[in-house]
Design a protein around this motif. Structure first.
Motif, short mmCIF file in Angstrom:
data_model
loop_
_atom_site.label_atom_id
_atom_site.label_comp_id
_atom_site.label_asym_id
_atom_site.label_seq_id
_atom_site.Cartn_x
_atom_site.Cartn_y
_atom_site.Cartn_z
N VAL A 362 0.86 -1.17 0.00
CA VAL A 362 0.00 0.00 0.00
C VAL A 362 0.90 1.23 0.00
N LYS A 363 0.91 1.92 -1.11
CA LYS A 363 1.76 3.12 -1.21
C LYS A 363 0.90 4.33 -0.84
N LEU A 364 1.31 4.98 0.24
CA LEU A 364 0.54 6.11 0.75
C LEU A 364 0.68 7.33 -0.15
N THR A 365 -0.39 8.06 -0.25
CA THR A 365 -0.40 9.30 -1.02
C THR A 365 -0.27 10.48 -0.05
N LEU A 366 0.74 11.32 -0.31
CA LEU A 366 0.95 12.50 0.53
C LEU A 366 0.00 13.62 0.13
N THR A 367 -0.34 14.42 1.11
CA THR A 367 -1.18 15.60 0.88
C THR A 367 -0.28 16.84 0.89
N LYS A 368 -0.51 17.72 -0.07
CA LYS A 368 0.30 18.95 -0.15
C LYS A 368 -0.62 20.14 0.06
N THR A 369 -0.15 21.09 0.84
CA THR A 369 -0.93 22.31 1.07
C THR A 369 0.00 23.48 1.31
N SER A 370 -0.57 24.68 1.34
CA SER A 370 0.22 25.91 1.54
C SER A 370 0.05 26.41 2.97
N PHE A 371 1.08 27.08 3.42
CA PHE A 371 1.09 27.64 4.77
C PHE A 371 1.38 29.14 4.69
N ARG A 372 0.68 29.92 5.49
CA ARG A 372 0.95 31.35 5.62
C ARG A 372 1.37 31.58 7.06
N ILE A 373 2.60 32.09 7.25
CA ILE A 373 3.16 32.27 8.58
C ILE A 373 3.34 33.76 8.83
N VAL A 374 2.72 34.27 9.91
CA VAL A 374 2.81 35.69 10.25
C VAL A 374 3.28 35.82 11.69
N ASP A 375 3.81 37.04 12.00
CA ASP A 375 4.24 37.29 13.38
C ASP A 375 3.06 37.79 14.21
N TYR A 376 3.35 38.30 15.40
CA TYR A 376 2.28 38.73 16.30
C TYR A 376 1.43 39.82 15.67
N THR A 377 2.04 40.69 14.92
CA THR A 377 1.32 41.83 14.35
C THR A 377 0.55 41.45 13.10
#
Length: 565
Positions: A362-377
């Motif tokens: 069983v070859k697993l399929t990876l999921t790809k997604t985007s990330f948005r990283i912001v600071d406190y402000t």
């Protein structure tokens, strides 16, 4: 006196007659022995004549004594439980002693199976032609049943030869006729019983270590045994020569339901070994990542239509989970394999099992997604590193954050997400990831630090020198005012806040700031008057003095007014 004398005279005249009668009285003695000459107790001896009958039972020494006989002809019989063994006519007292040997036999019946081996713990039935004798005995460990006190066959009430038989499940499996003519007899009964061994093999002839239930049916005969590690043995099975071929079936458990994986007719009429090839196969699941590397620690759930999910487990270091030996798909249909990470189902596949051993990759399929990283402000965070670690498999993906944006592929479900900024981990948390875009706010980067200098009444103290240090580096040097002092910390730091009046250090506050902080330095025994901090005790003394002065002034005025009147 005359009456007494007459009575004594009559008695004296009768004495010679009484003595003569006693001397003429005799008894009949009967001695009964066994064939080996031993005394035989418990037999009934009967002496009969017209209008006369007397009985006695032989004692432990074999003797019976009959005392009521008068001279004459008598019929003497010896019986065992109403079975007449001996009959003879005598003249008494010419014959006053009889010795007889009881026509009783000890019969040893040995039961053997089709291979000539003794059959223990089976009942043997003994029946005379007239039905007068009907008795059963169980065979001992050597296959022998012992019948004692069996009347000879030539006794008229017996009727001839005996029939001996042994039965299993209501079926006669062996019988023999025997004429009992001697005091010790032996007979052998050949029973239609066999022993059979069964071994399970796959389609290649390789022994299978399978646990199952083996059932043999022929007419009303049923035998069931457990198969352990692919082997079963059935003993004392009724031969097919008696009941016909056996419908032989194997069944295994699937979700607590019996599944028949073998069915055939077998002729079992002699000792033998039989090889059965059930419709089963060994199933192994091997889980791989997209690069073909084994994935350990993922959950596997296996089910079949109509049977539900019947087993589950976790992949090992080689990414494998052994389902075990299960029915082929032609028996139960295709199998459904579900792959889990924690409680999240990440993949489902169908499997058709048609061979004796299958390793399903069983070859697993990876999921790809985007990330948005912001600071406190809320400003995009740049020049940082995003890491996603699979909490189950340990698989880790690192990617660079540029202008607050990054993308990565992963196994859906719980993952440990961390952000590294300026060589420090500023965010770390387990998140439930999916294909949906993710926003991560790092509250430990560019977060505010608020500093308030207050007196005991909570009023801002103005005009004091405030110095703030972060990790030993001066961040702020200013004068306190009527509102909090604010600075921005780029990264978590050990913060020290010093408050001075001139060159005098009035207060120092230490703390580790890893996110927004409000630092309050409160002078609990001071009150601010303008830019001056005064002790509460001093103010209290001044206040009391003022009150006293007022009271004295009032008293003076009142006294002076009284004098003027």
């Amino acid at each position: 006196m005359k009456t007494t004398t007459l009575t004594l005279l009559v008695i004296l005249l009768m004495l010679p007659h009484v003595t003569l009668s006693q001397s003429q009285q005799q008894v009949l003695t009967v001695l009964v022995t066994t064939g080996d000459g031993a005394p035989r107790s418990g037999l009934t001896v009967t002496v009969q004549a017209e209008n006369f009958r007397e009985t006695a039972v032989t004692n432990a020494t074999g003797y019976a004594v009959l005392r009521q006989l008068s001279p004459g002809t008598y019929q003497v019989t010896v019986s065992l439980q109403n079975i007449e063994l001996i009959r003879r006519t005598i003249s008494f007292p010419e014959t006053s002693f009889i010795r007889e040997v009881a026509p009783l036999s000890t019969l040893y019946a040995k039961v053997v199976d089709t291979a000539g081996k003794p059959v223990p713990n089976f009942f043997v039935n003994l029946l005379s032609p007239t039905g007068l004798v009907s008795v059963s005995q169980r065979t001992n460990s050597t296959g022998v049943a012992v019948f004692r006190d069996i009347p000879f066959s030539n006794i008229s009430s017996i009727g001839g030869v005996y029939r001996l038989s042994t039965v299993k499940q209501g079926i006669i499996i062996g019988s023999v006729e025997k004429s009992v003519e001697k005091y010790v007899e032996e007979v052998t009964i050949s029973a239609g019983l066999v022993n059979a061994n069964f071994s399970l093999v796959d389609s290649q002839g390789v022994r299978m270590k399978l646990s199952a239930s083996l059932s043999l049916r022929a007419g009303n005969v049923t035998e069931s045994v457990d198969v352990v590690d692919g082997f079963a043995s059935v003993t004392q099975l009724i031969s097919s020569a008696i009941v016909g071929s056996y419908n032989t079936s194997l069944s295994v458990k699937l979700s607590n339901k019996d599944v028949v994986v073998y069915n055939s007719l077998l002729n079992i009429d002699a000792y033998g070994s039989f090889t059965l090839s059930p419709d089963v196969g060994e199933l192994v699941i091997k889980v791989l990542d997209p690069d073909g590397n084994p994935v350990k620690g993922v959950g596997i759930l296996v089910g079949a239509s109509g049977y539900g999910n019947f087993t589950s487990g976790v992949t090992d270091q080689q990414g494998q989970f052994s389902v075990g030996i299960v029915p082929l798909s032609k028996v139960v249909g295709d199998y459904q394999l579900s792959v889990f990470r924690g409680r999240s189902r990440i993949q489902v596949e169908q499997l058709s099992l048609s061979e004796s051993k299958v390793i399903k990759e069983v070859k697993l399929t990876l999921t790809k997604t985007s990330f948005r990283i912001v600071d406190y402000t809320g400003s995009p965070l740049s020049s940082a590193m995003l890491s996603i670690k699979d909490t189950v498999t340990g698989r880790t993906v690192n990617t660079t954050i540029a202008a607050g944006e990054a993308s990565a592929d992963f196994f859906p479900g719980p993952n440990e997400v961390s952000v590294t900024y300026r060589d420090r981990v500023v965010f770390q948390k387990v998140l439930e990831l999916s294909s949906e875009p993710q926003e991560i706010r790092v509250t430990s980067v560019n977060f505010p630090l608020s500093i308030s200098v207050l007196d005991s009444l909570g009023q801002f103290v103005e005009g004091l020198r405030v110095k703030v240090y972060g990790d030993g580096r001066e961040l702020l040097n200013t004068v306190s005012g009527s509102s909090p002092l604010k600075i921005t910390l780029e990264l978590p730091a050990d913060v020290v806040v010093d408050v001075f009046s001139g060159e005098n250090l009035l207060a120092r506050e230490r703390r580790y700031a890893a996110g927004p902080e409000d630092v309050q330095i409160r002078f609990v025994d001071m009150v601010a008057l303008g830019n001056v901090l005064l002790p509460i005790q001093l103010l209290a003394s001044v206040f009391l003095a003022a009150i006293l002065a007022c009271l004295l002034a009032a008293a003076f005025i009142i006294t002076r007014s009284g004098k003027q009147r």
